[in-house]
Write a protein that holds these residues in place. Sequence first.
Motif, PDB file in Angstrom:
ATOM      1  N   UNK A   9       0.835  -1.200   0.000  1.00 14.81           N
ATOM      2  CA  UNK A   9       0.000   0.000   0.000  1.00 14.81           C
ATOM      3  C   UNK A   9       0.874   1.255   0.000  1.00 14.81           C
ATOM      4  N   UNK A  10       0.413   2.287  -0.687  1.00 18.28           N
ATOM      5  CA  UNK A  10       1.204   3.510  -0.803  1.00 18.28           C
ATOM      6  C   UNK A  10       0.406   4.749  -0.397  1.00 18.28           C
ATOM      7  N   UNK A  11      -0.565   4.583   0.487  1.00 20.21           N
ATOM      8  CA  UNK A  11      -1.434   5.694   0.881  1.00 20.21           C
ATOM      9  C   UNK A  11      -0.787   6.530   1.982  1.00 20.21           C
ATOM     10  N   UNK A  12      -1.053   7.831   2.010  1.00 19.70           N
ATOM     11  CA  UNK A  12      -0.447   8.713   3.012  1.00 19.70           C
ATOM     12  C   UNK A  12      -1.089   8.624   4.390  1.00 19.70           C
ATOM     13  N   UNK A  13      -2.310   8.110   4.488  1.00 14.04           N
ATOM     14  CA  UNK A  13      -2.975   7.969   5.782  1.00 14.04           C
ATOM     15  C   UNK A  13      -3.375   6.519   5.994  1.00 14.04           C
ATOM     16  N   UNK A  14      -3.566   6.161   7.247  1.00 13.54           N
ATOM     17  CA  UNK A  14      -3.937   4.775   7.542  1.00 13.54           C
ATOM     18  C   UNK A  14      -5.338   4.464   7.039  1.00 13.54           C
ATOM     19  N   UNK A  15      -6.247   5.421   7.106  1.00 12.16           N
ATOM     20  CA  UNK A  15      -7.598   5.180   6.590  1.00 12.16           C
ATOM     21  C   UNK A  15      -7.551   4.841   5.108  1.00 12.16           C
ATOM     22  N   UNK A  16      -6.733   5.571   4.361  1.00 14.89           N
ATOM     23  CA  UNK A  16      -6.604   5.279   2.937  1.00 14.89           C
ATOM     24  C   UNK A  16      -5.869   3.962   2.707  1.00 14.89           C
ATOM     25  N   UNK A  17      -4.905   3.657   3.568  1.00 12.47           N
ATOM     26  CA  UNK A  17      -4.222   2.360   3.487  1.00 12.47           C
ATOM     27  C   UNK A  17      -5.223   1.228   3.647  1.00 12.47           C
ATOM     28  N   UNK A  18      -6.074   1.331   4.656  1.00 13.60           N
ATOM     29  CA  UNK A  18      -7.069   0.287   4.897  1.00 13.60           C
ATOM     30  C   UNK A  18      -8.016   0.150   3.706  1.00 13.60           C
ATOM     31  N   UNK A  19      -8.368   1.269   3.099  1.00 18.99           N
ATOM     32  CA  UNK A  19      -9.241   1.209   1.919  1.00 18.99           C
ATOM     33  C   UNK A  19      -8.549   0.467   0.783  1.00 18.99           C
TER      34      UNK A  19
END
Length: 274
Positions: free
Chosen positions: A65-75
């Motif tokens: 995963x390469x998302x900047x926030x954990x919420x976006x990572x989980x998505x």
Amino acid sequence: MHFDLIQSVSLCGDLSVPNDDRAGSAAQRAWVIDGATDLGPPGLLGEQGGAAWLAATADAAFSSADAPTLAETCAQVCHRIEARYTAEARRAPAGPWELPRASFCAIQIADEEIDIAWASDCSVLHITANGTAWRTPVPSRARESAQAAALGPGIGAVKLGTEAVLADRRLSRSRVGQRVLSIEAAATLATISHASFAASVGDELLLMTDGMVALVDSYQRHDADSLFAAVRADGLAALGAELRAIEQEDAACLRYPRFKISDDATALWLRIGG
């Protein structure tokens, strides 16, 4: 800030079957995943059991995963799981109980705080200069222990080896509204819990699946403070040896009612660097 990995351990509960736990860490993120024990033979996803499949798939998704926030990572993780399941499922499930599911917890650094997300019963213990604190709910296995005891003394010694136990577990898993990591992205994302907490360089963290947390809630050999004191004194391997010794002393599952003699047990020990 960044995470430094000090130690990790992942113990299979039964050497005759795969370990359904996974764990990983990177500079900004860490996670543990506990695939729920399969309640039937492989087949839904080929020769691999659903629990191992989901744990491995989620582990790979968190790693990439390469998302900047954990919420976006989980998505990202949840949508990748759903896409993989859609592509790889060989047939319709025999019932809701056959759909792969897991518990998990994950942490990700966000400026001077740490974001945390979890579903079900994986745990995070935070150690600071002022003491220890659970950053997930305080562990409790009381409900599961009561369910095991209700099926008869020593039921865990035969695992899922009786029709009554298997039927009970399938019914329990089929109930709607449970907060788990599943193959349905929207349902999982709607039930994941999120929080944040302040952290400083030098703080330490233990991420654990429920098999390791059993030392606290099931067997009551440690509280939060003594658990980390034991880790700091002797390391995670010694903690795992203590866990397995307790379970072997009660291999009949009479003193501590449970559904299996030993569960997969996984832990990450991290320190925050700067």
